[in-house]
Enzyme design. Structure first.
Site, short mmCIF file in Angstrom:
data_model
loop_
_atom_site.label_atom_id
_atom_site.label_comp_id
_atom_site.label_asym_id
_atom_site.label_seq_id
_atom_site.Cartn_x
_atom_site.Cartn_y
_atom_site.Cartn_z
N ARG A 43 32.76 43.64 18.73
CA ARG A 43 31.57 42.92 19.21
C ARG A 43 31.84 41.44 19.41
O ARG A 43 31.10 40.76 20.12
CB ARG A 43 30.41 43.10 18.20
CG ARG A 43 30.60 42.39 16.88
CD ARG A 43 29.31 42.36 16.08
NE ARG A 43 29.48 41.62 14.83
CZ ARG A 43 29.69 42.19 13.65
NH1 ARG A 43 29.74 43.51 13.55
NH2 ARG A 43 29.84 41.45 12.57
N TYR A 95 10.96 40.32 38.73
CA TYR A 95 11.08 41.54 37.94
C TYR A 95 10.14 41.51 36.74
O TYR A 95 10.17 40.58 35.94
CB TYR A 95 12.52 41.71 37.49
CG TYR A 95 12.74 42.87 36.56
CD1 TYR A 95 12.31 44.15 36.89
CD2 TYR A 95 13.39 42.70 35.34
CE1 TYR A 95 12.50 45.22 36.03
CE2 TYR A 95 13.60 43.76 34.47
CZ TYR A 95 13.14 45.02 34.83
OH TYR A 95 13.34 46.07 33.97
N ASP A 168 18.90 35.33 39.39
CA ASP A 168 19.02 36.78 39.27
C ASP A 168 19.46 37.31 40.63
O ASP A 168 18.71 37.27 41.60
CB ASP A 168 17.68 37.39 38.85
CG ASP A 168 17.77 38.88 38.59
OD1 ASP A 168 18.66 39.54 39.17
OD2 ASP A 168 16.94 39.40 37.82
N LYS A 193 21.78 48.59 38.23
CA LYS A 193 21.34 48.85 39.59
C LYS A 193 22.53 49.01 40.56
O LYS A 193 23.31 49.93 40.41
CB LYS A 193 20.39 47.74 40.04
CG LYS A 193 19.26 47.41 39.04
CD LYS A 193 18.36 48.57 38.74
CE LYS A 193 17.07 48.18 38.02
NZ LYS A 193 17.24 47.46 36.76
#
Length: 353
Positions: A43, A95, A168, A193
């Site tokens: 991580r 969004y 974005d 997406k």
């Protein structure tokens, strides 16, 4: 790992960037389902699978990429760098998930949110004078408004307090525009997406050019526990390899559909920025829009986008999008035959006209 070459096109670089180099190496970086790499937790430093995806997308966007567990996790990491009480300017049409997250942060007293019309450059410039963060989305989801990224970024650079400019780029993808080259500080994507492209993963990514900003994003990813899964990173890189051909095909179909929809008697308005695989169009009212969705046979009535399958949805019916025109239908164009898609959409429109 192999990097991109500026002499090569984006289509070529999408294939080769992030590929292992050296004789005898695998053609693709294998999935690395490891929680530890030597003495370090995965991580903190990531895995080879993350690194390959980040190298490839960073090459296309012109910066260094940092992958996250989701698009919203990416937004959280960007906000993590802001002071408590920071003023964040967002487009009024954008969004819903991002706006919901920002509203939650505002309710908790962490930030102040200011909304502006996405296409009103003057409003952006006025808001920038007292902003800490400018969060642009162009084209916007779902109404396909376009913001002059270069003008907003240039104005922000002239301000003494220098607000951060984030774009974005989910709808446009790095093939439609590279916001870092237009002056943005950070580019974000929902890689769920178009980048992933097959409706089989959740992933977010941020790209920045400043090394200190990249380091801060990686540190935020660790603190927030927003690390991507090994399989998701592998799938996202596999999807990225075919993004140029998928995006080109879907964009050509979208342009064709936009032209035909503009001539259809049941359609009052078509919203298409001239490129890309997303468009929206308006019918008379919510009832007719819902009937169109129910009448579809090939196009999937679904909420996500950017996959190989075409999807359509009345966005005003979704939580957080009550501001959207009631009869607006958002269409994500996939890779089906254009004539089959048109036949399906036309039949659905004619059934309610």
């Amino acid at each position: 790992m192999a990097g991109g070459n500026e002499r090569w096109s984006a289509r070529t670089r999408a294939i080769v960037a992030g590929r292992p180099s050296g004789q005898g190496q695998p053609m693709n970086v294998p999935i690395a389902p490891a929680s530890m790499l030597g003495l370090e937790y995965a991580r903190e430093d990531g895995t080879p699978t993350w690194a390959a995806f980040e190298a490839a997308l960073g090459d296309l966007e012109g910066g260094d990429a940092v992958a996250f567990a989701s698009g919203i996790a990416t937004a959280s990491a960007v906000l993590d760098a802001q002071r408590v009480g920071a003023r964040v300017v967002v487009p009024r049409d954008s969004y819903a998930g991002t706006r919901s997250h920002f509203a939650h942060e505002q309710d908790a007293g962490r930030i102040e949110v200011v909304s502006v019309e996405p296409g009103d450059t003057g409003a952006w410039l006025d808001a920038a004078a007292r902003a800490d963060l400018l969060w642009l989305e162009s084209p916007t989801n779902p109404s396909l408004h376009v913001t002059d990224i270069a003008a907003v970024a240039a104005a922000a650079r002239e301000l003494e307090h220098r607000p951060t400019v984030v774009v974005d780029n989910t709808f446009a993808t790095p093939l439609g525009q590279q916001p870092l080259s237009l002056g943005a500080d950070v580019v974000v994507h929902s890689a769920t997406k178009f980048i992933g492209g097959h409706s089989d993963l959740l992933l977010g990514v941020a790209v920045a050019g400043d090394p200190e900003r990249v380091t801060a994003l990686r540190q935020a990813r660790t603190r927030l526990g927003a690390t991507p899964g090994a399989l998701e990173a592998f799938l996202a890189l596999r999807g990225l390899r075919t993004l140029p051909v998928r995006f080109a095909e879907a964009s050509a179909t979208a342009a064709l559909l936009a032209q035909r929809l503009a001539e259809h008697p049941a359609v009052s308005r078509v919203r298409y920025p001239g490129q890309g695989a997303m468009l929206a169009f308006d019918v008379a009212d919510a009832e007719r829009a819902d009937e169109v969705c129910r009448a579809l046979q090939l196009v999937q009535h679904a909420t996500s986008l950017g996959g190989v399958e075409s999807t359509m949805e009345r966005r005003a019916a979704r939580p957080g999008d009550a501001h959207v025109a009631a009869g607006l239908l958002r269409l994500s164009v996939g890779l089906e035959d254009p004539e089959d898609l048109w036949a399906d959409i036309n039949r659905a429109l004619c059934s309610v006209n």
